[in-house]
Design a protein around this motif. Structure first.
Motif, PDB file in Angstrom:
ATOM      1  N   PRO A 188       0.830  -1.205   0.000  1.00 27.72           N
ATOM      2  CA  PRO A 188       0.000   0.000   0.000  1.00 27.72           C
ATOM      3  C   PRO A 188       0.861   1.251   0.000  1.00 27.72           C
ATOM      4  O   PRO A 188       2.010   1.231   0.451  1.00 27.72           O
ATOM      5  N   THR A 189       0.339   2.325  -0.495  1.00 28.60           N
ATOM      6  CA  THR A 189       1.066   3.591  -0.532  1.00 28.60           C
ATOM      7  C   THR A 189       1.510   3.990   0.870  1.00 28.60           C
ATOM      8  O   THR A 189       0.726   3.945   1.819  1.00 28.60           O
ATOM      9  N   GLY A 190       2.764   4.370   0.986  1.00 24.06           N
ATOM     10  CA  GLY A 190       3.291   4.819   2.267  1.00 24.06           C
ATOM     11  C   GLY A 190       3.591   3.706   3.254  1.00 24.06           C
ATOM     12  O   GLY A 190       3.818   3.971   4.440  1.00 24.06           O
ATOM     13  N   PHE A 191       3.621   2.459   2.796  1.00 27.12           N
ATOM     14  CA  PHE A 191       3.835   1.328   3.696  1.00 27.12           C
ATOM     15  C   PHE A 191       5.215   1.408   4.347  1.00 27.12           C
ATOM     16  O   PHE A 191       6.215   1.685   3.689  1.00 27.12           O
ATOM     17  N   ASP A 192       5.252   1.187   5.647  1.00 24.93           N
ATOM     18  CA  ASP A 192       6.502   1.204   6.400  1.00 24.93           C
ATOM     19  C   ASP A 192       7.221  -0.122   6.181  1.00 24.93           C
ATOM     20  O   ASP A 192       6.761  -1.174   6.635  1.00 24.93           O
ATOM     21  N   THR A 193       8.357  -0.097   5.503  1.00 24.88           N
ATOM     22  CA  THR A 193       9.079  -1.328   5.171  1.00 24.88           C
ATOM     23  C   THR A 193      10.096  -1.726   6.239  1.00 24.88           C
ATOM     24  O   THR A 193      10.906  -2.623   6.008  1.00 24.88           O
ATOM     25  N   SER A 194      10.050  -1.080   7.389  1.00 24.45           N
ATOM     26  CA  SER A 194      11.017  -1.422   8.434  1.00 24.45           C
ATOM     27  C   SER A 194      10.827  -2.853   8.938  1.00 24.45           C
ATOM     28  O   SER A 194      11.738  -3.434   9.534  1.00 24.45           O
TER      29      SER A 194
ATOM     30  N   ARG B 205      -2.245  -9.112   5.439  1.00 21.21           N
ATOM     31  CA  ARG B 205      -3.511  -8.720   4.800  1.00 21.21           C
ATOM     32  C   ARG B 205      -4.097  -7.498   5.516  1.00 21.21           C
ATOM     33  O   ARG B 205      -4.570  -6.543   4.863  1.00 21.21           O
ATOM     34  N   ALA B 206      -4.032  -7.519   6.842  1.00 21.49           N
ATOM     35  CA  ALA B 206      -4.552  -6.389   7.612  1.00 21.49           C
ATOM     36  C   ALA B 206      -3.744  -5.124   7.368  1.00 21.49           C
ATOM     37  O   ALA B 206      -4.278  -4.005   7.482  1.00 21.49           O
ATOM     38  N   ALA B 207      -2.472  -5.289   7.025  1.00 16.52           N
ATOM     39  CA  ALA B 207      -1.620  -4.124   6.761  1.00 16.52           C
ATOM     40  C   ALA B 207      -1.842  -3.543   5.378  1.00 16.52           C
ATOM     41  O   ALA B 207      -1.236  -2.512   5.029  1.00 16.52           O
ATOM     42  N   GLY B 208      -2.690  -4.192   4.578  1.00 17.96           N
ATOM     43  CA  GLY B 208      -3.035  -3.634   3.277  1.00 17.96           C
ATOM     44  C   GLY B 208      -2.316  -4.256   2.098  1.00 17.96           C
ATOM     45  O   GLY B 208      -2.472  -3.798   0.965  1.00 17.96           O
ATOM     46  N   LEU B 209      -1.542  -5.322   2.320  1.00 18.35           N
ATOM     47  CA  LEU B 209      -0.854  -5.962   1.205  1.00 18.35           C
ATOM     48  C   LEU B 209      -1.825  -6.822   0.409  1.00 18.35           C
ATOM     49  O   LEU B 209      -2.735  -7.439   0.971  1.00 18.35           O
ATOM     50  N   THR B 210      -1.631  -6.856  -0.891  1.00 15.22           N
ATOM     51  CA  THR B 210      -2.405  -7.723  -1.785  1.00 15.22           C
ATOM     52  C   THR B 210      -1.424  -8.441  -2.698  1.00 15.22           C
ATOM     53  O   THR B 210      -0.224  -8.143  -2.715  1.00 15.22           O
ATOM     54  N   LEU B 211      -1.921  -9.372  -3.477  1.00 18.82           N
ATOM     55  CA  LEU B 211      -1.098  -9.914  -4.547  1.00 18.82           C
ATOM     56  C   LEU B 211      -0.785  -8.802  -5.541  1.00 18.82           C
ATOM     57  O   LEU B 211      -1.427  -7.747  -5.541  1.00 18.82           O
ATOM     58  N   ALA B 212       0.204  -9.032  -6.380  1.00 22.50           N
ATOM     59  CA  ALA B 212       0.651  -7.978  -7.289  1.00 22.50           C
ATOM     60  C   ALA B 212      -0.450  -7.509  -8.224  1.00 22.50           C
ATOM     61  O   ALA B 212      -0.441  -6.348  -8.664  1.00 22.50           O
ATOM     62  N   ASP B 213      -1.411  -8.390  -8.521  1.00 18.12           N
ATOM     63  CA  ASP B 213      -2.504  -7.988  -9.410  1.00 18.12           C
ATOM     64  C   ASP B 213      -3.665  -7.349  -8.666  1.00 18.12           C
ATOM     65  O   ASP B 213      -4.694  -7.030  -9.254  1.00 18.12           O
TER      66      ASP B 213
ATOM     67  N   LEU C 214      10.105  -9.762   1.500  1.00 23.11           N
ATOM     68  CA  LEU C 214      11.391  -9.659   0.809  1.00 23.11           C
ATOM     69  C   LEU C 214      11.323  -8.534  -0.208  1.00 23.11           C
ATOM     70  O   LEU C 214      10.476  -8.544  -1.099  1.00 23.11           O
ATOM     71  N   ILE C 215      12.224  -7.567  -0.075  1.00 22.32           N
ATOM     72  CA  ILE C 215      12.299  -6.443  -1.018  1.00 22.32           C
ATOM     73  C   ILE C 215      13.736  -6.389  -1.535  1.00 22.32           C
ATOM     74  O   ILE C 215      14.614  -5.764  -0.923  1.00 22.32           O
ATOM     75  N   PRO C 216      14.039  -7.041  -2.654  1.00 22.71           N
ATOM     76  CA  PRO C 216      15.420  -7.098  -3.141  1.00 22.71           C
ATOM     77  C   PRO C 216      16.004  -5.744  -3.500  1.00 22.71           C
ATOM     78  O   PRO C 216      17.218  -5.539  -3.381  1.00 22.71           O
ATOM     79  N   ALA C 217      15.169  -4.825  -3.966  1.00 22.93           N
ATOM     80  CA  ALA C 217      15.641  -3.489  -4.330  1.00 22.93           C
ATOM     81  C   ALA C 217      14.538  -2.492  -4.006  1.00 22.93           C
ATOM     82  O   ALA C 217      13.391  -2.670  -4.426  1.00 22.93           O
ATOM     83  N   ARG C 218      14.878  -1.461  -3.267  1.00 25.81           N
ATOM     84  CA  ARG C 218      13.880  -0.473  -2.860  1.00 25.81           C
ATOM     85  C   ARG C 218      13.195   0.124  -4.090  1.00 25.81           C
ATOM     86  O   ARG C 218      13.847   0.553  -5.041  1.00 25.81           O
TER      87      ARG C 218
END
Length: 421
Positions: free
Chosen positions: A257-263, A277-285, A299-303
């Motif tokens: 989601p926009t502004g998601f804290d990736t810490s 799911r509660a944090a607002g993540l969905t599948l890429a589609d 996992l975020i290989p590149a910001r």
């Protein structure tokens, strides 16, 4: 290889398995001026071997076996160059993925999957490791058996057992290699592989062979070099031993989601899917997250690039080569092998305006360089020292950043005539 997020070309060695021969087949480490093979004293070498034969590490090796394979052995100084070489060129994750998961490898993987489907299904039934995941490892490790490495293991491991760093580690692998020959699993002329001792279609170290190799074709030998069934079943056994869970995916690409804290990101920081799911993540589609894994890490290989939720099966892939990029390459290749359609990209693009090149594009880049008079040998797709020097020369001429990296921008300019713009 990995050093966790960025892969260094052929420098990863003391790990459970030694991979990326498929990567090394087209991305060669630069030869440095100081990388001259040292002179090794044959007397010292023979004295070392004589001492080793009586140590506990070699207690399972008969005197006849030891004598047969070491009496006329000479040390190989070139392996010490590779042992000591420090990586001078790092590969962005988008380059790594572009070259390891390209259209050629996907097509070859689908062909291999179809050819060996019956065997793969039997292996999956017995071990729980998904057939397409086994094929993914096979493709990344040796390009489906095409790149096995050509260095005699006994010579390489004997040299590393007597000279250089980490001799204790290599002595254990040397003893295991001799045991493989003693028990007749691999014929001597076929026991070759990487400079540090990995061999076979999915690149096992000799000690890993005894923990995970399987005689799946029933001929009485665990032959991971010439028997595809043995190699594939052994790979599955390794992953099963590493905790692979039947019926679970490795993970999936997600949208943040926009502004998601990736810490909270990190493969090891697993949380229940319900939390993500509660944090607002969905599948890429944009569709809801499935419940196919009980918990996952982000996992975020590149910001700014693709993000993934990865479960326990991704950790099993990671254990094969201690690299998140490596694990992602296998995971992505395995997904594409199991699907139809074209394209190898994730839904979210990598955060670069100069994407990496596939193997076919690397060859085309070399053709362009050869046409401009650069002495780089043949257009074989191996991006080694001469090719990178030629790239630097063209980058300087064109006013590009001079870093020796061949990307889409440089290839397009050269294909269009190579004029400065």
């Amino acid at each position: 290889m990995h050093l966790c997020a960025i892969i260094f070309y052929m420098n990863r060695f003391v790990r459970t398995t030694l991979s990326a021969l498929s990567l090394a087949a087209f991305v060669a480490p630069a030869a440095l001026a100081q990388d001259l093979p040292p002179k090794l004293d044959p007397v010292e070498f023979n004295s070392c071997l004589n001492e080793l034969r009586g140590t506990s590490a070699f207690k399972a090796i008969t005197p006849a076996t030891f004598t047969r394979f070491t009496d006329a052995l000479a040390p190989d100084p070139s392996v010490l160059v590779l042992l000591n070489r420090q990586p001078e060129f790092t590969m962005p994750v988008w380059d790594y993925m572009a070259v390891l998961v390209d259209d050629e490898r996907v097509a070859a993987g689908r062909a291999g999957f179809a050819k060996w489907n019956e065997t793969l299904q039997q292996i999956e039934q017995q071990t729980g490791v998904a057939a397409n995941v086994i094929v993914g490892v096979w493709g990344v490790e040796s390009n489906f058996g095409q790149n096995l490495g050509g260095r005699p293991l006994v010579q390489s491991l004997a040299t590393l057992s007597c000279f250089g760093r980490r001799q204790a580690y290599f002595r254990g692998e040397f003893a295991a290699a001799l045991r493989i020959l003693q028990e007749g699993h691999i014929v001597p002329e076929k026991l070759s592989g990487s400079w540090a001792g990995a061999f076979g279609q999915t690149q096992f170290m000799p000690s890993t062979f005894f923990r995970s190799a399987v005689d799946f074709d029933g001929d009485g030998r665990r032959d991971i070099v010439d028997s595809v069934p043995d190699a594939l079943a052994s790979t599955a056994k390794f992953l099963q031993n590493a905790g692979y869970r039947r019926g679970e995916p490795w993970g999936f690409e997600v949208r943040l989601p926009t502004g998601f804290d990736t810490s909270s990101a990190g493969r090891k920081n697993k949380q229940p899917i319900s939390n993500w799911r509660a944090a607002g993540l969905t599948l890429a589609d944009g569709s809801p997250l499935p419940n196919s894994v009980p918990s996952a890490g982000l996992l975020i290989p590149a910001r700014g690039g693709p993000a993934f939720l990865v479960g326990r099966n991704f950790d099993a892939l990671f254990s094969y080569n201690a690299s998140e990029n490596y694990g992602l390459a296998i995971a992505h290749l395995s997904d594409l092998v199991a699907k139809s359609g074209e394209g190898t990209d994730f839904v979210t693009p990598w955060p670069t305006d100069d994407p990496g090149l596939s193997r076919a594009q690397n060859r085309e880049l070399q053709i362009q360089l050869l046409a401009r008079g650069h002495d780089i040998g043949s257009a074989d797709g191996m991006i080694g020292a001469k090719t990178r020097e030629a790239i630097k020369a063209e980058q300087q001429r064109l006013g590009h950043k001079v870093d020796g990296r061949g990307g889409q921008k440089l290839l397009r300019v050269l294909e269009q005539g190579g004029e400065r713009r």
